[in-house]
Design a protein around this motif. Sequence first.
Motif, PDB file in Angstrom:
ATOM      1  N   ALA A 266       0.817  -1.212   0.000  1.00 20.51           N
ATOM      2  CA  ALA A 266       0.000   0.000   0.000  1.00 20.51           C
ATOM      3  C   ALA A 266       0.858   1.272   0.000  1.00 20.51           C
ATOM      4  CB  ALA A 266      -0.971  -0.019   1.171  1.00 20.51           C
ATOM      5  N   PRO A 267       1.935   1.354   0.787  1.00 24.08           N
ATOM      6  CA  PRO A 267       2.749   2.585   0.760  1.00 24.08           C
ATOM      7  C   PRO A 267       3.389   2.834  -0.619  1.00 24.08           C
ATOM      8  CG  PRO A 267       3.257   1.301   2.729  1.00 24.08           C
ATOM      9  CD  PRO A 267       2.393   0.437   1.842  1.00 24.08           C
ATOM     10  N   VAL A 268       3.801   1.774  -1.287  1.00 28.05           N
ATOM     11  CA  VAL A 268       4.390   1.915  -2.624  1.00 28.05           C
ATOM     12  C   VAL A 268       3.337   2.445  -3.590  1.00 28.05           C
ATOM     13  CG1 VAL A 268       5.418   0.671  -4.564  1.00 28.05           C
ATOM     14  CG2 VAL A 268       6.104   0.110  -2.226  1.00 28.05           C
ATOM     15  N   ARG A 269       2.140   1.867  -3.520  1.00 29.43           N
ATOM     16  CA  ARG A 269       1.065   2.310  -4.413  1.00 29.43           C
ATOM     17  C   ARG A 269       0.660   3.751  -4.091  1.00 29.43           C
ATOM     18  NH1 ARG A 269      -2.581   0.553  -8.498  1.00 29.43           N
ATOM     19  NH2 ARG A 269      -3.509   2.551  -9.044  1.00 29.43           N
TER      20      ARG A 269
ATOM     21  N   ALA B 229       1.820  10.313  -9.744  1.00 32.05           N
ATOM     22  CA  ALA B 229       0.945  10.406 -10.920  1.00 32.05           C
ATOM     23  C   ALA B 229      -0.001  11.594 -10.796  1.00 32.05           C
ATOM     24  CB  ALA B 229       0.158   9.104 -11.074  1.00 32.05           C
ATOM     25  N   GLN B 230      -0.577  11.780  -9.613  1.00 25.63           N
ATOM     26  CA  GLN B 230      -1.506  12.886  -9.392  1.00 25.63           C
ATOM     27  C   GLN B 230      -0.817  14.229  -9.613  1.00 25.63           C
ATOM     28  OE1 GLN B 230      -3.195  13.010  -5.476  1.00 25.63           O
ATOM     29  NE2 GLN B 230      -4.823  14.418  -6.074  1.00 25.63           N
TER      30      GLN B 230
ATOM     31  N   GLU C  36      -4.862   3.621 -13.789  1.00 20.69           N
ATOM     32  CA  GLU C  36      -5.957   2.657 -13.845  1.00 20.69           C
ATOM     33  C   GLU C  36      -5.496   1.269 -13.426  1.00 20.69           C
ATOM     34  OE1 GLU C  36      -7.422   2.975 -17.822  1.00 20.69           O
ATOM     35  OE2 GLU C  36      -8.429   4.886 -17.405  1.00 20.69           O
ATOM     36  N   ARG C  37      -4.245   0.967 -13.731  1.00 18.97           N
ATOM     37  CA  ARG C  37      -3.707  -0.340 -13.377  1.00 18.97           C
ATOM     38  C   ARG C  37      -2.199  -0.206 -13.229  1.00 18.97           C
ATOM     39  NH1 ARG C  37      -2.911  -4.647 -17.728  1.00 18.97           N
ATOM     40  NH2 ARG C  37      -3.746  -2.920 -18.866  1.00 18.97           N
ATOM     41  N   ALA C  38      -1.654  -0.870 -12.249  1.00 21.64           N
ATOM     42  CA  ALA C  38      -0.209  -0.870 -12.055  1.00 21.64           C
ATOM     43  C   ALA C  38       0.229  -2.275 -11.679  1.00 21.64           C
ATOM     44  CB  ALA C  38       0.189   0.112 -10.954  1.00 21.64           C
TER      45      ALA C  38
END
Length: 164
Positions: A128-131, A138-139, A146-148
Amino acid sequence: MTEALPEARAFAAHDHSHCAGDTLARAEAEAARQGLRLTPVRKRTLEILLEAHRAMGAYEVLDRLAAEGFGNQPPVAYRALEFLVEHGLAHRVRRLNAFAACMHPGEEHAPVFLICRECDAVAEAAAAPVRAALDSVAQDLGFAIERANIEALGLCPACAEHQE
């Protein structure tokens, strides 16, 4: 003593049949919750991925399915694998052009795949921290992810020990 998280057991000795059985039960419950039809070939494909406890190529899965009478044409394996990936019961590991059972079916998660470059063992680790960091970058650029698919290549503990 608390039980280790599934990702902590991925590269360690553990009761794999218990691990696979628990994950299969959660996957079946998730399929039922989504109203999905887990056909015999789809279920067996998931079981094969769980039994291997590593990423497997579609043709390797197909060989196992064919040996058990499920057919020997590539679409048999590809359709089952695509179904499992589409519904969050398996993941595609692009680095290996292979598939691995999702160890967290039904849970919202952002996995990172830790891939051993020696033995091809794959661990699905919560990240979760990486995402969150990826989403933030990205923001800042006005990009909506949409997908990673995050994959890290290295050595599992057993292979690292043999390297020393």
